[in-house]
Design a protein around this motif. Structure first.
Motif, PDB file in Angstrom:
ATOM      1  N   ARG A  45       0.835  -1.199   0.000  1.00 23.17           N
ATOM      2  CA  ARG A  45       0.000   0.000   0.000  1.00 23.17           C
ATOM      3  C   ARG A  45       0.875   1.257   0.000  1.00 23.17           C
ATOM      4  O   ARG A  45       0.619   2.201  -0.739  1.00 23.17           O
ATOM      5  CB  ARG A  45      -0.932   0.003   1.211  1.00 23.17           C
ATOM      6  CG  ARG A  45      -1.751   1.237   1.369  1.00 23.17           C
ATOM      7  CD  ARG A  45      -3.139   1.216   0.792  1.00 23.17           C
ATOM      8  NE  ARG A  45      -3.820  -0.043   0.950  1.00 23.17           N
ATOM      9  CZ  ARG A  45      -4.533  -0.593  -0.041  1.00 23.17           C
ATOM     10  NH1 ARG A  45      -4.611  -0.030  -1.198  1.00 23.17           N
ATOM     11  NH2 ARG A  45      -5.141  -1.742   0.150  1.00 23.17           N
ATOM     12  N   GLY A  46       1.934   1.267   0.797  1.00 25.20           N
ATOM     13  CA  GLY A  46       2.847   2.407   0.826  1.00 25.20           C
ATOM     14  C   GLY A  46       3.525   2.622  -0.510  1.00 25.20           C
ATOM     15  O   GLY A  46       3.687   3.765  -0.965  1.00 25.20           O
ATOM     16  N   THR A  47       3.915   1.538  -1.156  1.00 28.88           N
ATOM     17  CA  THR A  47       4.541   1.638  -2.474  1.00 28.88           C
ATOM     18  C   THR A  47       3.559   2.195  -3.497  1.00 28.88           C
ATOM     19  O   THR A  47       3.889   3.098  -4.270  1.00 28.88           O
ATOM     20  CB  THR A  47       5.048   0.261  -2.932  1.00 28.88           C
ATOM     21  OG1 THR A  47       6.028  -0.195  -1.994  1.00 28.88           O
ATOM     22  CG2 THR A  47       5.674   0.326  -4.313  1.00 28.88           C
ATOM     23  N   LEU A  48       2.345   1.664  -3.498  1.00 27.08           N
ATOM     24  CA  LEU A  48       1.341   2.117  -4.460  1.00 27.08           C
ATOM     25  C   LEU A  48       0.947   3.577  -4.232  1.00 27.08           C
ATOM     26  O   LEU A  48       0.630   4.292  -5.183  1.00 27.08           O
ATOM     27  CB  LEU A  48       0.104   1.219  -4.404  1.00 27.08           C
ATOM     28  CG  LEU A  48       0.304  -0.214  -4.881  1.00 27.08           C
ATOM     29  CD1 LEU A  48      -0.963  -1.028  -4.646  1.00 27.08           C
ATOM     30  CD2 LEU A  48       0.705  -0.254  -6.341  1.00 27.08           C
ATOM     31  N   ASN A  49       0.955   4.016  -2.986  1.00 29.74           N
ATOM     32  CA  ASN A  49       0.610   5.404  -2.682  1.00 29.74           C
ATOM     33  C   ASN A  49       1.657   6.389  -3.185  1.00 29.74           C
ATOM     34  O   ASN A  49       1.381   7.586  -3.277  1.00 29.74           O
ATOM     35  CB  ASN A  49       0.411   5.601  -1.183  1.00 29.74           C
ATOM     36  CG  ASN A  49      -0.882   4.983  -0.696  1.00 29.74           C
ATOM     37  OD1 ASN A  49      -1.801   4.735  -1.468  1.00 29.74           O
ATOM     38  ND2 ASN A  49      -0.952   4.716   0.592  1.00 29.74           N
ATOM     39  N   ASN A  50       2.846   5.925  -3.511  1.00 29.97           N
ATOM     40  CA  ASN A  50       3.922   6.807  -3.964  1.00 29.97           C
ATOM     41  C   ASN A  50       4.194   6.721  -5.457  1.00 29.97           C
ATOM     42  O   ASN A  50       5.218   7.201  -5.925  1.00 29.97           O
ATOM     43  CB  ASN A  50       5.208   6.508  -3.192  1.00 29.97           C
ATOM     44  CG  ASN A  50       5.100   6.939  -1.749  1.00 29.97           C
ATOM     45  OD1 ASN A  50       4.623   8.022  -1.463  1.00 29.97           O
ATOM     46  ND2 ASN A  50       5.531   6.088  -0.843  1.00 29.97           N
ATOM     47  N   ILE A  51       3.279   6.140  -6.218  1.00 37.99           N
ATOM     48  CA  ILE A  51       3.479   5.994  -7.656  1.00 37.99           C
ATOM     49  C   ILE A  51       2.860   7.192  -8.378  1.00 37.99           C
ATOM     50  O   ILE A  51       1.742   7.603  -8.083  1.00 37.99           O
ATOM     51  CB  ILE A  51       2.852   4.692  -8.181  1.00 37.99           C
ATOM     52  CG1 ILE A  51       3.624   3.496  -7.637  1.00 37.99           C
ATOM     53  CG2 ILE A  51       2.831   4.667  -9.698  1.00 37.99           C
ATOM     54  CD1 ILE A  51       3.058   2.160  -8.018  1.00 37.99           C
ATOM     55  N   SER A  52       3.603   7.742  -9.304  1.00 35.65           N
ATOM     56  CA  SER A  52       3.128   8.822 -10.167  1.00 35.65           C
ATOM     57  C   SER A  52       3.346   8.402 -11.608  1.00 35.65           C
ATOM     58  O   SER A  52       4.260   7.643 -11.915  1.00 35.65           O
ATOM     59  CB  SER A  52       3.908  10.108  -9.896  1.00 35.65           C
ATOM     60  OG  SER A  52       3.785  10.494  -8.557  1.00 35.65           O
ATOM     61  N   LEU A  53       2.502   8.923 -12.494  1.00 29.31           N
ATOM     62  CA  LEU A  53       2.627   8.613 -13.912  1.00 29.31           C
ATOM     63  C   LEU A  53       3.191   9.813 -14.658  1.00 29.31           C
ATOM     64  O   LEU A  53       2.740  10.942 -14.448  1.00 29.31           O
ATOM     65  CB  LEU A  53       1.256   8.245 -14.502  1.00 29.31           C
ATOM     66  CG  LEU A  53       0.556   7.046 -13.881  1.00 29.31           C
ATOM     67  CD1 LEU A  53      -0.836   6.884 -14.482  1.00 29.31           C
ATOM     68  CD2 LEU A  53       1.367   5.794 -14.074  1.00 29.31           C
ATOM     69  N   LEU A  54       4.162   9.575 -15.511  1.00 28.55           N
ATOM     70  CA  LEU A  54       4.725  10.615 -16.355  1.00 28.55           C
ATOM     71  C   LEU A  54       4.015  10.545 -17.702  1.00 28.55           C
ATOM     72  O   LEU A  54       4.113   9.555 -18.421  1.00 28.55           O
ATOM     73  CB  LEU A  54       6.238  10.421 -16.530  1.00 28.55           C
ATOM     74  CG  LEU A  54       6.954  11.429 -17.399  1.00 28.55           C
ATOM     75  CD1 LEU A  54       6.794  12.834 -16.827  1.00 28.55           C
ATOM     76  CD2 LEU A  54       8.427  11.077 -17.521  1.00 28.55           C
ATOM     77  N   ASN A  55       3.278  11.587 -18.023  1.00 23.60           N
ATOM     78  CA  ASN A  55       2.516  11.650 -19.274  1.00 23.60           C
ATOM     79  C   ASN A  55       3.434  12.016 -20.437  1.00 23.60           C
ATOM     80  O   ASN A  55       4.497  12.610 -20.242  1.00 23.60           O
ATOM     81  CB  ASN A  55       1.385  12.670 -19.141  1.00 23.60           C
ATOM     82  CG  ASN A  55       0.403  12.279 -18.062  1.00 23.60           C
ATOM     83  OD1 ASN A  55      -0.012  11.128 -17.981  1.00 23.60           O
ATOM     84  ND2 ASN A  55       0.046  13.223 -17.204  1.00 23.60           N
ATOM     85  N   PRO A  56       3.019  11.667 -21.665  1.00 25.19           N
ATOM     86  CA  PRO A  56       3.842  11.979 -22.850  1.00 25.19           C
ATOM     87  C   PRO A  56       4.149  13.473 -22.993  1.00 25.19           C
ATOM     88  O   PRO A  56       5.192  13.850 -23.525  1.00 25.19           O
ATOM     89  CB  PRO A  56       2.990  11.496 -24.022  1.00 25.19           C
ATOM     90  CG  PRO A  56       2.109  10.451 -23.447  1.00 25.19           C
ATOM     91  CD  PRO A  56       1.850  10.871 -22.034  1.00 25.19           C
TER      92      PRO A  56
END
Length: 69
Positions: A45-56
């Motif tokens: 859960r901690g790992t997933l809470n720190n994920i961001s997506l870099l858009n094109p």
């Protein structure tokens, strides 16, 4: 989770395969396994809470939790 608890989980597993466990040991094993599963879930859960997506286009989008309907 502490290393000694992981070692105890492994020790109880080996003993269960070799000679079997007493009811007290079975209870201890279930408790330790439950703690281990909870620790893994919290870590994920901690790992997933720190994920961001870099858009094109170069912008960054933070992931948000979706409501279940």
């Amino acid at each position: 989770m502490e290393d000694f608890k992981l070692a105890r989980i492994n020790e109880l597993y080996k003993k269960s395969k070799e000679e079997g466990l007493t009811e007290e040991e079975k209870s201890e094993q279930a408790q330790l396994r439950s703690e281990y599963i909870q620790a893994v879930r919290n870590n994920l859960r901690g790992t997933l809470n720190n994920i961001s997506l870099l858009n094109p286009d170069g912008t960054v989008t933070e992931l948000v939790k979706k409501d279940k309907h």
